[in-house]
Design a protein around this motif. Structure first.
Motif, PDB file in Angstrom:
ATOM      1  N   VAL A  16       0.841  -1.199   0.000  1.00 59.45           N
ATOM      2  CA  VAL A  16       0.000   0.000   0.000  1.00 59.45           C
ATOM      3  C   VAL A  16       0.876   1.249   0.000  1.00 59.45           C
ATOM      4  CG1 VAL A  16      -1.681   1.337   1.351  1.00 59.45           C
ATOM      5  CG2 VAL A  16      -1.970  -1.132   1.085  1.00 59.45           C
ATOM      6  N   PHE A  17       1.915   1.253   0.809  1.00 55.60           N
ATOM      7  CA  PHE A  17       2.821   2.399   0.886  1.00 55.60           C
ATOM      8  C   PHE A  17       3.486   2.656  -0.461  1.00 55.60           C
ATOM      9  CE2 PHE A  17       6.835   4.541   1.962  1.00 55.60           C
ATOM     10  CZ  PHE A  17       6.366   5.555   2.762  1.00 55.60           C
ATOM     11  N   ARG A  18       3.813   1.607  -1.162  1.00 51.76           N
ATOM     12  CA  ARG A  18       4.504   1.733  -2.447  1.00 51.76           C
ATOM     13  C   ARG A  18       3.579   2.145  -3.583  1.00 51.76           C
ATOM     14  NH1 ARG A  18       5.948  -2.778  -6.049  1.00 51.76           N
ATOM     15  NH2 ARG A  18       7.454  -1.976  -7.526  1.00 51.76           N
ATOM     16  N   LEU A  22      -0.388   8.324   0.501  1.00 48.17           N
ATOM     17  CA  LEU A  22      -0.979   8.257   1.837  1.00 48.17           C
ATOM     18  C   LEU A  22      -0.941   9.612   2.535  1.00 48.17           C
ATOM     19  CD1 LEU A  22       0.604   4.920   3.091  1.00 48.17           C
ATOM     20  CD2 LEU A  22      -1.633   5.254   2.046  1.00 48.17           C
ATOM     21  N   LEU A  23      -1.959   9.864   3.319  1.00 50.68           N
ATOM     22  CA  LEU A  23      -2.019  11.025   4.201  1.00 50.68           C
ATOM     23  C   LEU A  23      -2.087  10.490   5.623  1.00 50.68           C
ATOM     24  CD1 LEU A  23      -2.349  14.042   4.847  1.00 50.68           C
ATOM     25  CD2 LEU A  23      -4.818  13.713   4.555  1.00 50.68           C
ATOM     26  N   PRO A  51       3.511  10.290  -3.746  1.00 51.07           N
ATOM     27  CA  PRO A  51       3.811  11.214  -2.640  1.00 51.07           C
ATOM     28  C   PRO A  51       3.044  10.815  -1.377  1.00 51.07           C
ATOM     29  CG  PRO A  51       2.237  12.216  -4.135  1.00 51.07           C
ATOM     30  CD  PRO A  51       2.632  10.898  -4.746  1.00 51.07           C
ATOM     31  N   HIS A  52       3.662  11.073  -0.249  1.00 52.78           N
ATOM     32  CA  HIS A  52       3.037  10.819   1.047  1.00 52.78           C
ATOM     33  C   HIS A  52       3.114  12.098   1.871  1.00 52.78           C
ATOM     34  CE1 HIS A  52       3.064   6.616  -0.005  1.00 52.78           C
ATOM     35  NE2 HIS A  52       4.389   6.631  -0.108  1.00 52.78           N
ATOM     36  N   TYR A  53       2.105  12.298   2.718  1.00 52.05           N
ATOM     37  CA  TYR A  53       2.017  13.507   3.530  1.00 52.05           C
ATOM     38  C   TYR A  53       1.625  13.133   4.950  1.00 52.05           C
ATOM     39  CZ  TYR A  53       1.703  15.380  -1.164  1.00 52.05           C
ATOM     40  OH  TYR A  53       1.951  15.663  -2.478  1.00 52.05           O
ATOM     41  N   ALA A  54       1.994  13.983   5.902  1.00 51.82           N
ATOM     42  CA  ALA A  54       1.612  13.788   7.298  1.00 51.82           C
ATOM     43  C   ALA A  54       1.225  15.133   7.894  1.00 51.82           C
ATOM     44  CB  ALA A  54       2.754  13.174   8.098  1.00 51.82           C
ATOM     45  N   LEU A  55       0.086  15.164   8.552  1.00 50.72           N
ATOM     46  CA  LEU A  55      -0.355  16.382   9.236  1.00 50.72           C
ATOM     47  C   LEU A  55       0.239  16.439  10.630  1.00 50.72           C
ATOM     48  CD1 LEU A  55      -4.147  16.523   8.291  1.00 50.72           C
ATOM     49  CD2 LEU A  55      -2.242  17.779   7.264  1.00 50.72           C
ATOM     50  N   PRO A  77       5.940  16.563   5.689  1.00 49.26           N
ATOM     51  CA  PRO A  77       5.156  17.044   6.828  1.00 49.26           C
ATOM     52  C   PRO A  77       4.411  18.339   6.470  1.00 49.26           C
ATOM     53  CG  PRO A  77       7.525  17.130   7.298  1.00 49.26           C
ATOM     54  CD  PRO A  77       7.368  16.698   5.895  1.00 49.26           C
ATOM     55  N   ILE A  78       3.175  18.429   6.918  1.00 53.99           N
ATOM     56  CA  ILE A  78       2.347  19.626   6.705  1.00 53.99           C
ATOM     57  C   ILE A  78       1.889  20.115   8.081  1.00 53.99           C
ATOM     58  CG2 ILE A  78       0.216  20.522   5.702  1.00 53.99           C
ATOM     59  CD1 ILE A  78       0.456  18.230   3.628  1.00 53.99           C
TER      60      ILE A  78
END
Length: 83
Positions: A16-18, A22-23, A51-55, A77-78
């Motif tokens: 899934v990560f690949r 993901l957020l 792309p992956h993001y993290a709040l 990171p956001i």
């Protein structure tokens, strides 16, 4: 325990990560077991093209290393507020 005890879970997460963007919301990216899971995925399958993001709040981001997240884990990171 689920992460460390199940090869099937780790492989599924890696896929899934690949393959998906993901957020991460309230994900605990400062926890070593979670960082290790992502690092294992990167080691076995290589970097994700997605792309992956993290709040993060500004306060929570102080506990993390934004450069490590972005460069090593491929997670941007956001910051959405102070606390």
């Amino acid at each position: 325990q689920a992460i460390n005890g199940s090869n099937v879970f780790r492989r599924a997460f890696s896929e899934v990560f690949r393959r998906r963007s993901l957020l991460f919301v309230g994900s605990g990216l400062t926890e070593s077991y979670f960082v290790n899971l992502i690092a294992e995925s990167l080691f076995s399958l290589g970097p994700s093209a997605m792309p992956h993001y993290a709040l993060f709040t500004a306060k929570d981001l102080e506990k993390a290393d934004p450069e490590f997240l972005a460069v090593r884990l491929g997670i941007t990171p956001i910051v959405y507020g102070e606390s």
